[in-house]
Scaffold this active site. Structure first.
Site, PDB file in Angstrom:
ATOM      1  N   GLY A   1     102.825  40.781   2.799  1.00 50.05           N
ATOM      2  CA  GLY A   1     103.090  40.596   4.227  1.00 50.05           C
ATOM      3  C   GLY A   1     102.602  41.711   5.124  1.00 50.05           C
ATOM      4  O   GLY A   1     103.048  41.817   6.275  1.00 50.05           O
ATOM      5  N   SER A   2     101.645  42.522   4.660  1.00 48.30           N
ATOM      6  CA  SER A   2     101.217  43.624   5.535  1.00 48.30           C
ATOM      7  C   SER A   2     100.456  43.104   6.756  1.00 48.30           C
ATOM      8  O   SER A   2     100.535  43.710   7.832  1.00 48.30           O
ATOM      9  CB  SER A   2     100.378  44.644   4.758  1.00 48.30           C
ATOM     10  OG  SER A   2      99.100  44.141   4.467  1.00 48.30           O
ATOM     11  N   ASN A   3      99.741  42.006   6.617  1.00 51.63           N
ATOM     12  CA  ASN A   3      99.068  41.449   7.805  1.00 51.63           C
ATOM     13  C   ASN A   3     100.083  40.899   8.798  1.00 51.63           C
ATOM     14  O   ASN A   3      99.923  41.064  10.009  1.00 51.63           O
ATOM     15  CB  ASN A   3      98.048  40.381   7.400  1.00 51.63           C
ATOM     16  CG  ASN A   3      96.732  41.001   7.005  1.00 51.63           C
ATOM     17  OD1 ASN A   3      95.971  41.465   7.843  1.00 51.63           O
ATOM     18  ND2 ASN A   3      96.470  41.048   5.693  1.00 51.63           N
TER      19      ASN A   3
ATOM     20  N   ARG B   1      98.230  29.235  -0.730  1.00 48.53           N
ATOM     21  CA  ARG B   1      98.173  27.788  -0.923  1.00 48.53           C
ATOM     22  C   ARG B   1      96.982  27.253  -0.139  1.00 48.53           C
ATOM     23  O   ARG B   1      96.745  27.683   0.994  1.00 48.53           O
ATOM     24  CB  ARG B   1      99.444  27.115  -0.356  1.00 48.53           C
ATOM     25  CG  ARG B   1     100.724  27.674  -0.850  1.00 48.53           C
ATOM     26  CD  ARG B   1     101.287  26.932  -1.987  1.00 48.53           C
ATOM     27  NE  ARG B   1     101.382  25.506  -1.773  1.00 48.53           N
ATOM     28  CZ  ARG B   1     101.559  24.643  -2.776  1.00 48.53           C
ATOM     29  NH1 ARG B   1     101.625  25.066  -4.014  1.00 48.53           N
ATOM     30  NH2 ARG B   1     101.662  23.349  -2.519  1.00 48.53           N
TER      31      ARG B   1
ATOM     32  N   LEU C   1      95.508  24.489   2.086  1.00 47.65           N
ATOM     33  CA  LEU C   1      96.092  23.451   2.941  1.00 47.65           C
ATOM     34  C   LEU C   1      95.331  22.136   2.747  1.00 47.65           C
ATOM     35  O   LEU C   1      94.106  22.126   2.675  1.00 47.65           O
ATOM     36  CB  LEU C   1      96.022  23.860   4.417  1.00 47.65           C
ATOM     37  CG  LEU C   1      96.686  25.187   4.805  1.00 47.65           C
ATOM     38  CD1 LEU C   1      96.610  25.370   6.321  1.00 47.65           C
ATOM     39  CD2 LEU C   1      98.116  25.266   4.321  1.00 47.65           C
TER      40      LEU C   1
ATOM     41  N   ASN D   1      92.895  32.165   9.370  1.00 50.00           N
ATOM     42  CA  ASN D   1      93.099  32.815   8.076  1.00 50.00           C
ATOM     43  C   ASN D   1      92.337  34.128   8.076  1.00 50.00           C
ATOM     44  O   ASN D   1      91.344  34.284   8.784  1.00 50.00           O
ATOM     45  CB  ASN D   1      92.576  31.920   6.943  1.00 50.00           C
ATOM     46  CG  ASN D   1      92.813  32.545   5.570  1.00 50.00           C
ATOM     47  OD1 ASN D   1      93.896  33.085   5.312  1.00 50.00           O
ATOM     48  ND2 ASN D   1      91.820  32.495   4.701  1.00 50.00           N
TER      49      ASN D   1
ATOM     50  N   HIS E   1      90.455  36.805   5.359  1.00 47.86           N
ATOM     51  CA  HIS E   1      89.959  36.877   3.985  1.00 47.86           C
ATOM     52  C   HIS E   1      89.307  38.245   3.774  1.00 47.86           C
ATOM     53  O   HIS E   1      88.528  38.696   4.621  1.00 47.86           O
ATOM     54  CB  HIS E   1      88.958  35.750   3.739  1.00 47.86           C
ATOM     55  CG  HIS E   1      88.483  35.721   2.326  1.00 47.86           C
ATOM     56  ND1 HIS E   1      89.263  35.254   1.282  1.00 47.86           N
ATOM     57  CD2 HIS E   1      87.330  36.158   1.764  1.00 47.86           C
ATOM     58  CE1 HIS E   1      88.602  35.379   0.163  1.00 47.86           C
ATOM     59  NE2 HIS E   1      87.428  35.927   0.417  1.00 47.86           N
TER      60      HIS E   1
ATOM     61  N   ASP F   1      89.547  25.220   7.973  1.00 50.31           N
ATOM     62  CA  ASP F   1      89.177  23.806   7.913  1.00 50.31           C
ATOM     63  C   ASP F   1      89.549  23.268   6.533  1.00 50.31           C
ATOM     64  O   ASP F   1      90.329  23.895   5.810  1.00 50.31           O
ATOM     65  CB  ASP F   1      87.698  23.595   8.289  1.00 50.31           C
ATOM     66  CG  ASP F   1      86.738  24.167   7.264  1.00 50.31           C
ATOM     67  OD1 ASP F   1      87.199  24.621   6.194  1.00 50.31           O
ATOM     68  OD2 ASP F   1      85.524  24.155   7.519  1.00 50.31           O
ATOM     69  N   GLU F   2      88.971  22.121   6.170  1.00 48.51           N
ATOM     70  CA  GLU F   2      89.407  21.463   4.934  1.00 48.51           C
ATOM     71  C   GLU F   2      88.911  22.166   3.678  1.00 48.51           C
ATOM     72  O   GLU F   2      89.360  21.854   2.586  1.00 48.51           O
ATOM     73  CB  GLU F   2      88.939  19.999   4.920  1.00 48.51           C
ATOM     74  CG  GLU F   2      89.763  19.071   5.797  1.00 48.51           C
ATOM     75  CD  GLU F   2      89.408  19.125   7.280  1.00 48.51           C
ATOM     76  OE1 GLU F   2      88.532  19.939   7.664  1.00 48.51           O
ATOM     77  OE2 GLU F   2      90.022  18.380   8.056  1.00 48.51           O
TER      78      GLU F   2
END
Ligand code: GRF
Length: 201
Positions: free
Chosen positions: A12-14, A91, A93, A107, A109, A141-142
């Site tokens: 959880g640092s972000n 996870r 999505l 997100n 990365h 996105d997907e």
């Protein structure tokens, strides 16, 4: 006032960096409406509780994905989030989830995408021998680690680095990058042409 929803699974640092930015006024007119974790033991969810934020655990283990996602989406809707930030959310999505919040899920990365998507990006980059890596904030996105790029920050790989020291320097940049990206997206002064995000003139 914009409401953020944070999804996390771990350290959880972000999330903490985003919360600190809001508290310090670096992200103006925003609040964190809810923090959702799929793991009860995530340090990030404990940090959210400590800050007095609405923190919800929605376990994903051994449950059908659709059922889990419906609950997460319901929690985000209940808390009326405008923007969702994935912050170490482990996870993928589903297309259904992504379509519930078009261009409203971000997100981060820890590589310069499209290099090294997926798990352990810093280790992948180090093992490959790159001289420059960094981090990317992008729309979700997907596809995994794939949506339009909002911003990237580069980090030099030094001769004395190992994958841990590199990951630590990338993480420092992540914390700066996420705040900047949220401000870009909330500011709304951009357009997306194909995959390219640029300032509106
Ligand atoms: C970060 O490296 C982020 O880029 C990746 O997962 C890690 C999460 O770290 N998606 P933290 O939980 O925010 O500390």
């Amino acid at each position: 006032m914009k409401s953020l929803g944070i999804l996390l699974s771990g350290r959880g640092s972000n999330f903490v960096a985003i919360a600190d930015s809001i508290d310090a006024g670096r992200i103006p007119d925003a609040r964190i409406a809810v923090v959702v974790s799929n793991r009860a033991d995530a340090p990030g969810i404990a940090a959210a509780r400590q800050r007095g934020l609405t923190a919800v655990v929605i376990p994903s283990k051994s449950r059908p994905r659709a059922e889990h996602e419906r609950e997460v989406v319901a929690a985000l809707r209940e808390n009326k989030v405008d923007l969702i930030c994935l912050a170490g959310y482990m996870r993928l999505l589903s297309p259904w989830f992504v379509q519930q919040f078009p261009r409203r899920i971000l997100n981060i990365h820890p590589s310069l995408l499209p290099a090294f998507p997926g798990l352990e990006a810093q280790e992948q980059a180090f093992a490959y021998g790159v001289k420059v890596s960094g981090c990317t904030v992008h729309f979700v996105d997907e596809e995994l680690d794939h949506g339009a790029i909002i911003l990237q920050k580069s980090v030099a790989v030094l001769d004395g680095d190992d994958e841990h020291s590199l990951a630590a320097r990338i993480l420092e940049q992540e914390h700066i990058a996420y705040t900047e990206a949220i401000n870009i997206v909330m500011g709304g002064g951009f357009e997306i042409a194909g995959r390219r995000l640029r300032k509106k003139i």
